[in-house]
Scaffold this motif. Structure first.
Motif: not given
Length: 153
Positions: A31-36, A108-112, A118-120
């Protein structure tokens, strides 16, 4: 580096790459990949263990938008950056070593946790999304001993 999906396939302006441990900590990686993919031109997973990445992708029905190579994640991430023409490159990881990697290769770096917030996206407990645990060696050793029926404590 061979990019499997064309930037023309998506309207996104960023390349998004997860470490394997970050992807494993998502409650629902598919689901996260589909959203991304709705807002990213390229999405993928990197790790020093290419076979572990393949297994994770297969288990969750996911595809990297670039061909996996038997490089470490440093070389892979640098290669992806050069092969993709997006204005932003974001690397999602789990700790200081991942931040150093992103800084070194100019991503750019973001923690998971930050990315998920941010992406919910929901985060799961380590290991619950694919039956594997990212626990450290000390935790694994402790469990291997304390999970025994003969352990007195």
């Amino acid at each position: 580096m061979t990019v499997v999906r064309n930037a023309d396939d998506s309207e996104g302006e960023l390349t998004l790459v997860f470490t394997l441990s970050a992807a494993r900590s998502l409650a629902d990686p598919a689901a996260a990949f589909a959203d991304a993919r709705r807002w990213s031109a390229h999405v993928g997973v990197v790790a020093n263990d290419v076979e572990a990445v393949r297994e994770f992708l297969d288990r969750h029905g996911l595809e990297n938008d670039y061909a996996l190579r038997d490089w470490d994640k440093w070389g892979t991430l640098a290669d992806i950056g050069e092969a993709t023409a997006t204005p932003r490159h974001v690397f999602v990881g789990t700790g200081p070593a991942d931040r150093r990697l992103a800084d070194t290769v100019g991503w750019e770096y973001r923690t998971v946790r930050e990315a998920a917030e941010k992406a919910e996206w929901a985060l799961g407990e380590p290991g619950t999304s694919d039956g594997e645990s990212d626990a450290g060696i000390a935790d694994r050793l402790r469990r291997s001993v304390t999970d025994r029926s003969w352990w007195p404590f």
